[in-house]
Every structure is written in C-alpha cells, then in structure tokens.
Design a protein around this motif. Structure first.
Motif, PDB file in Angstrom:
ATOM      1  N   LEU A   1       3.646 -14.864   1.907  1.00  0.00           N
ATOM      2  CA  LEU A   1       4.073 -13.473   2.037  1.00  0.00           C
ATOM      3  C   LEU A   1       4.911 -13.125   0.822  1.00  0.00           C
ATOM      4  CD1 LEU A   1       4.206 -10.970   3.882  1.00  0.00           C
ATOM      5  CD2 LEU A   1       6.217 -11.978   4.943  1.00  0.00           C
ATOM      6  N   LEU A   2       4.570 -12.052   0.139  1.00  0.00           N
ATOM      7  CA  LEU A   2       5.227 -11.713  -1.130  1.00  0.00           C
ATOM      8  C   LEU A   2       6.322 -10.674  -0.943  1.00  0.00           C
ATOM      9  CD1 LEU A   2       2.023 -11.291  -3.333  1.00  0.00           C
ATOM     10  CD2 LEU A   2       3.466 -13.297  -3.097  1.00  0.00           C
ATOM     11  N   PRO A   3       7.379 -10.729  -1.742  1.00  0.00           N
ATOM     12  CA  PRO A   3       8.462  -9.750  -1.653  1.00  0.00           C
ATOM     13  C   PRO A   3       8.191  -8.497  -2.475  1.00  0.00           C
ATOM     14  CG  PRO A   3       9.045 -11.421  -3.249  1.00  0.00           C
ATOM     15  CD  PRO A   3       7.672 -11.796  -2.724  1.00  0.00           C
ATOM     16  N   CYS A   4       6.910  -8.171  -2.635  1.00  0.00           N
ATOM     17  CA  CYS A   4       6.539  -6.988  -3.407  1.00  0.00           C
ATOM     18  C   CYS A   4       5.192  -6.524  -2.877  1.00  0.00           C
ATOM     19  CB  CYS A   4       6.424  -7.322  -4.893  1.00  0.00           C
ATOM     20  SG  CYS A   4       5.245  -8.633  -5.260  1.00  0.00           S
ATOM     21  N   CYS A   5       4.828  -5.310  -3.247  1.00  0.00           N
ATOM     22  CA  CYS A   5       3.534  -4.785  -2.841  1.00  0.00           C
ATOM     23  C   CYS A   5       2.592  -4.816  -4.020  1.00  0.00           C
ATOM     24  CB  CYS A   5       3.682  -3.365  -2.294  1.00  0.00           C
ATOM     25  SG  CYS A   5       2.119  -2.690  -1.738  1.00  0.00           S
ATOM     26  N   VAL A   6       1.558  -5.635  -3.931  1.00  0.00           N
ATOM     27  CA  VAL A   6       0.529  -5.691  -4.969  1.00  0.00           C
ATOM     28  C   VAL A   6      -0.549  -4.711  -4.551  1.00  0.00           C
ATOM     29  CG1 VAL A   6      -1.140  -7.166  -6.153  1.00  0.00           C
ATOM     30  CG2 VAL A   6       1.027  -8.125  -5.380  1.00  0.00           C
ATOM     31  N   GLN A   7      -0.755  -3.668  -5.325  1.00  0.00           N
ATOM     32  CA  GLN A   7      -1.627  -2.579  -4.877  1.00  0.00           C
ATOM     33  C   GLN A   7      -3.099  -2.865  -5.180  1.00  0.00           C
ATOM     34  OE1 GLN A   7       0.561   0.649  -6.692  1.00  0.00           O
ATOM     35  NE2 GLN A   7       1.886   0.826  -4.930  1.00  0.00           N
ATOM     36  N   HIS A   8      -3.590  -3.900  -4.530  1.00  0.00           N
ATOM     37  CA  HIS A   8      -4.967  -4.323  -4.769  1.00  0.00           C
ATOM     38  C   HIS A   8      -5.397  -5.232  -3.631  1.00  0.00           C
ATOM     39  CE1 HIS A   8      -8.518  -5.424  -6.992  1.00  0.00           C
ATOM     40  NE2 HIS A   8      -8.216  -6.703  -6.938  1.00  0.00           N
ATOM     41  N   LEU A  18       0.074 -20.436  -9.239  1.00  0.00           N
ATOM     42  CA  LEU A  18       1.116 -20.878  -8.326  1.00  0.00           C
ATOM     43  C   LEU A  18       0.806 -22.265  -7.789  1.00  0.00           C
ATOM     44  CD1 LEU A  18       1.736 -17.693  -6.135  1.00  0.00           C
ATOM     45  CD2 LEU A  18       2.997 -18.418  -8.141  1.00  0.00           C
TER      46      LEU A  18
ATOM     47  N   CYS B  58       7.043  -2.827   0.869  1.00  0.00           N
ATOM     48  CA  CYS B  58       6.851  -3.653  -0.328  1.00  0.00           C
ATOM     49  C   CYS B  58       6.590  -5.120   0.010  1.00  0.00           C
ATOM     50  CB  CYS B  58       8.049  -3.546  -1.275  1.00  0.00           C
ATOM     51  SG  CYS B  58       8.291  -1.888  -1.892  1.00  0.00           S
ATOM     52  N   SER B  60       3.124  -7.942   0.380  1.00  0.00           N
ATOM     53  CA  SER B  60       1.692  -8.206   0.285  1.00  0.00           C
ATOM     54  C   SER B  60       1.466  -9.674   0.591  1.00  0.00           C
ATOM     55  CB  SER B  60       1.164  -7.902  -1.126  1.00  0.00           C
ATOM     56  OG  SER B  60       1.116  -6.519  -1.362  1.00  0.00           O
TER      57      SER B  60
ATOM     58  N   ARG C 254       4.756  -3.068  -6.781  1.00  0.00           N
ATOM     59  CA  ARG C 254       5.965  -2.302  -6.433  1.00  0.00           C
ATOM     60  C   ARG C 254       6.962  -3.211  -5.743  1.00  0.00           C
ATOM     61  NH1 ARG C 254       6.567   1.071  -2.223  1.00  0.00           N
ATOM     62  NH2 ARG C 254       4.457   0.629  -1.539  1.00  0.00           N
TER      63      ARG C 254
END
Lengths: 22, 217, 298
Positions: A1-8, A18, B58, B60, C254
């Motif tokens: 789970l990433l601490p950012c939003c990858v818009q794809h 990684l 935010c 993903s 983002r």
C-alpha cells in the motif's frame, strides 16, 4: 500500500525497482 | 479497476457446494441511511457480511507487477442479517397497521432484488423471534414487528459491544486522545461513555427513530 | 588499487582515502579542496582533498597537476597514477555523494540545497584530515559561489589555519589542482563502473557527458524513463531536466502533503443551499478515526 496516489492502472516493473522486505 | 484488495474471513469465501451459488457482492438498503450499500452473501447465502473500505486520500497499490490507482483496502466482516430485515418489518408494521404477515412477503424490495436472500441466512427463521411476535397457522408462520422485543435484543447488542470495546482497549471518552500517545495517568472511561459509544455504533445499523428509542431505553 | 572499493559499489557513495604519509604527520601541510560533477544531471558529485608538506609544493607542481580542467580523461588518469605513486608524501581523501542523496537533500521538506551540501562536505573532509593526523597549516579551496562568505565561514570553523577560497583555485594552486584530478578521476570511474541497483537487465551506458544540455544525455534520459518509477538511481531527480521529463512523460503521482492545485474549487451551486433531503448524519467516530467507509459499489 503506497502513501501516494499513482494516477495509473496497469503494469509496473515493481520487482525491478523495489525489493520486498519483511 | 479489475481487481480489489480485500481482507475477509474464510467463511466469506468458501467454495460453493452447488452451482450458481457463489459468493455474491450485492447492494442492499442500508438500515440506517436508507441508501444503497454494498454487502456480501457467502456461498448459498448462508451468511451476510458488510463491506467497508479503509479509504485514505492519496493511496495506491502495487499488486505483483501492476500499479492500481484505487488505494482502498476492503474489509468484509460478518453481520447479523436481522439488522437489515428490521427495516422491512418496521415498514410493514406501519403500512399494514400491525398485521401478521409471512416473512417472504415482508422482506421484498423492488430496488434491491437480492433482498430475499436475507431470509436464506442460517438461523434467521429461528432468531427472527428476537424482534417479532409470531403466529403459526397450519404449517405457515406469520410475523409482526415488536418494538419491545427489538429494544431488548438491541440492548444485548449494546452490552456485547461494550464488552468488545473494553476488551479491545478502544478509547471511548469524549476527549480526543491520539492512539499513539501513552497517557501516564490511569484514566478510566466511565461506563456511561462505553454505553453511549456502543449505542452510537449500533445506531449505524438501525433506523434513526429506533436509535432514539434505544437511547431512551 | 586505491579506488577499487569505489569501483565495486559506486552507487553506495562514501569516503575513500589514501594512507596518511608519514611526513604529513610531522610537517606543516597545504591542503587543497575541489569538487567534480556539480553540473551533470546524472552520477555522483565528488569532493576531494589533496595534501602534502608545504615544502613539497614545487615537487607537486612538477608532477604536472596544474590546469587539470584542460586535461583529457586519459591524462587525468595518468596524473592520478603519479599522485598515487607519490604516496609517501602526498595524501588524498574523497567524499562521494550519490545522486539519490543529492536529490533527496534538495527535495526534502527542510530543504538542504546543493551549496550547503557542498560546503558541509568540504568542511567534513578537512576535519577528517585533521582527525587523521595531518598537520594542516593552509587550506586552499576552489569555489563557484561567492568566495568571501565561504572563506569567512571556514576561518571561523578552523581558527588557526590559513584559509584561502578563490574561484578557479585549481588553476592557481597545485594542491587544489591535484584535488581536482582526484575528484574528477573518482567521478569518471564511478560513472563508468556504475552498478545499477535496479533490476533493468542490461541498461545502456551511452549517456554522453551527463550534462543537461548534452543531446546524448537527454536522449538517454528519455530512453530510460520508466513512467511509474522514473529513472534509475543514477539520475538526479531534483535536476530541472529530470523533473521536466517526469512531468511530461511520467505518470502523475499525488502526495497528501503537496501544495493545493492552483485552480480554486468552483463555488457551490446556489441550489445546494436549498437541499430537499435533510443533511446526512456523519459516520460514527469509530469509523471516522479508522478511515473506514461504507461502499455503494465496488
């Protein structure tokens, strides 16, 4: 789970960039 | 997305014993908000589960060698189907002026065709007596909503919730306390705080009018 | 070979040093400081010191270390070889700053810019020499920025040492020129032997000079940009060239703490003030505190 939003949605060379660690 | 990340108990995902009885994600009427909400029936609709998403802005996922924009983590947890059935019992009681009716004529909803599956859940026909008065004519059973029995049943739910809150060390006081801070003083939340908190949680699963009655009760 | 450790793992960076020659522990020494790789968009930046007894400065000049910028790569290698061979009276030390470290410093919340990083690295190397027993009497430093402020800073840090900071000091002082050779040779070898930590098969190494205005370098960057992850760690993500390419060809990412978008949100419709349905009760704080929400659909 990433601490950012990858818009794809799609393939990503995760293993190339990684290393999974417990 | 074509995939989701989900945590579920094994019972939710047991393989079906018969064809065409796989686990089913379906929309049902949320008993508190009245809006469409996602639930899950396991194979053969033996058990009902509510679906919630851990959803922060935010986020993903990397899943294997893919990236997924949708960063939600879904949780599937068992839910007592009586909470959903209650809505229809209360509605029928108002519309039919307290007439006894068969359950399969009460638990119907043109907006939610999966609604009758609630009656297939294990032991519903037995536990429905917690919230209804029952009459048997011949081999057929007829039910009528009972507020008195429902409040007694809900009070047990609240008490069970209070026990669970205590055993899981959930902070229920009115103060804002970050879970990462360790308070050196021994502060015990009052029993009333637990009951109010538990009532609030149970109220997420019942109509608002019933919640107000339960609070008085 | 003195730089073999660096060549084994250039991406790891770190400090590399020769042994301190015995005369440098007894006699007053001049110590020169220079850097290599400030401008390129890829590869490490290398800070180097080179020192020798003050009475050996003419001998140092005779090794041909002057005017290092005019030397070819092969010539620099040869002169570094001469410095190594003079290891009984010339010492050196390097600090290799990996490209991802440079980028992280420049992009972290409390910004640590390249000038501050450079000055601190130089200061640490001078201190390293002192701690290693070198009898430093004079410090001579090459700089690209304002010399007076930097000189005053170093004098305050090292009272009792003669400090001289000059632009183009490598052309003025042989010990700075020698440091320049050490830094450039180290950087060239680091880039040549770069160990890609990413599992990218066999990435091409045709990156040209590494400078942002080199078309070959730009083309290499375009070829090696992965839309989700960006570039290999060889690239300085904080460089304008890299950032522009990521913006144009990378997938947007983002973060929660980023600055809000420039366009303000549209004002609410007037109709929204005359809602027909009553306002929805917020979810119980148990769910709010845990960011748990119901779903209307998958």
């Amino acid at each position: 789970l990433l601490p950012c939003c990858v818009q794809h949605d799609g393939p990503a060379p995760v293993a190339a960039f990684l290393r999974a660690r417990p | 997305p074509a995939q989701w990340v989900l945590i579920a108990p094994e019972a939710a995902l047991d393989p079906p014993k018969k064809p065409d009885s796989e686990p089913l994600f379906t929309k049902l009427r949320n008993p508190s908000t009245g809006e469409a909400t996602l639930y899950l029936f396991n194979s053969g609709a033996q058990q009902l589960f509510e679906v919630k998403a851990f959803h922060e802005e935010c986020r993903s996922w990397f899943i294997g060698q893919t990236v997924q924009q949708d960063g939600r983590l879904l949780f599937v947890t068992p839910m007592d189907p009586l909470f959903l059935i209650l809505y229809y019992l209360i509605k029928a009681d108002k519309e039919q002026q307290g007439k006894f009716q068969p359950l399969d004529q009460v638990v119907l909803d043109s907006e939610y065709p999966s609604c009758p599956l609630l009656l297939k859940c294990a032991d519903v026909k037995q536990y429905i007596q917690h919230v209804t008065e029952e009459k048997e004519i011949g081999s057929q059973k007829f039910h009528k909503y009972s507020q008195e029995k429902t409040l007694k049943w809900l009070k047990k739910k609240v008490n069970q919730t209070v026990k669970a809150l205590k055993s899981n060390n959930i902070s229920v006081g009115e103060r804002v306390l970050a879970s990462t801070l360790i308070n050196s003083k021994q502060i015990t939340d009052a029993q009333e705080d637990y009951v109010r908190y538990a009532h609030g949680l149970i109220s997420e699963y019942i109509p608002e009018d019933l919640s107000k009655e339960l609070l008085k009760y | 070979m003195a730089l073999s450790a660096l060549q084994r793992d250039p991406a790891g960076g770190g400090r590399f040093a020769s042994a301190v020659p015995e005369p440098c522990r007894r006699l007053p020494c001049a110590l020169g400081v220079d850097e290599a790789g400030r401008g390129p968009v890829l590869g490490p930046m290398v800070y180097a010191i080179c020192y020798c007894p003050v009475d050996k400065l003419e001998q140092l000049e005779a090794l041909g270390v002057a005017d290092s910028k005019t030397l070819s790569e092969a010539e620099r290698e040869r002169r570094f070889g001469l410095l190594e061979a003079a290891g009984d009276w010339v010492g050196w030390a390097l600090q290799v700053l990996p490209p991802d470290h440079i980028s992280a410093c420049m992009q972290q919340r409390a910004k640590y810019n390249l000038n501050e990083l450079s000055h601190d690295t130089a200061t640490e190397l001078i201190q390293f020499a002192l701690d290693s027993g070198v009898q430093v009497a004079q410090v001579l430093v090459d700089t690209v920025g304002p010399a007076e402020k930097y000189e005053a800073k170093l004098r305050q840090r090292f009272p009792g040492l003669g400090v001289t900071v000059r632009p183009k000091a490598d052309a003025l002082f042989p010990v700075v020129s020698a440091a320049s050779i050490c830094a450039k040779v180290a950087r060239d070898r680091a880039v040549l032997h770069w160990n890609f930590v990413e599992d990218l098969g066999d990435p091409d190494r045709d990156y040209g000079s590494g400078y942002p205005n080199d078309p070959k370098t730009k083309e290499w960057l375009r070829r090696n940009l992965e839309p989700v992850f960006g570039f290999p760690r060889l690239v300085r993500f904080s460089w304008g060239t890299a950032q522009a390419l990521l913006r144009d060809r990378g997938v947007p990412v983002r973060w929660a703490d980023e600055d809000p978008p420039e366009d303000p949100p549209a004002p609410p419709s007037v109709l929204s003030y005359f809602a027909r349905s009553p306002p929805r009760r917020p979810p119980h704080r148990f769910f709010q505190e845990r960011s748990l929400r119901p779903l209307a659909e998958l």
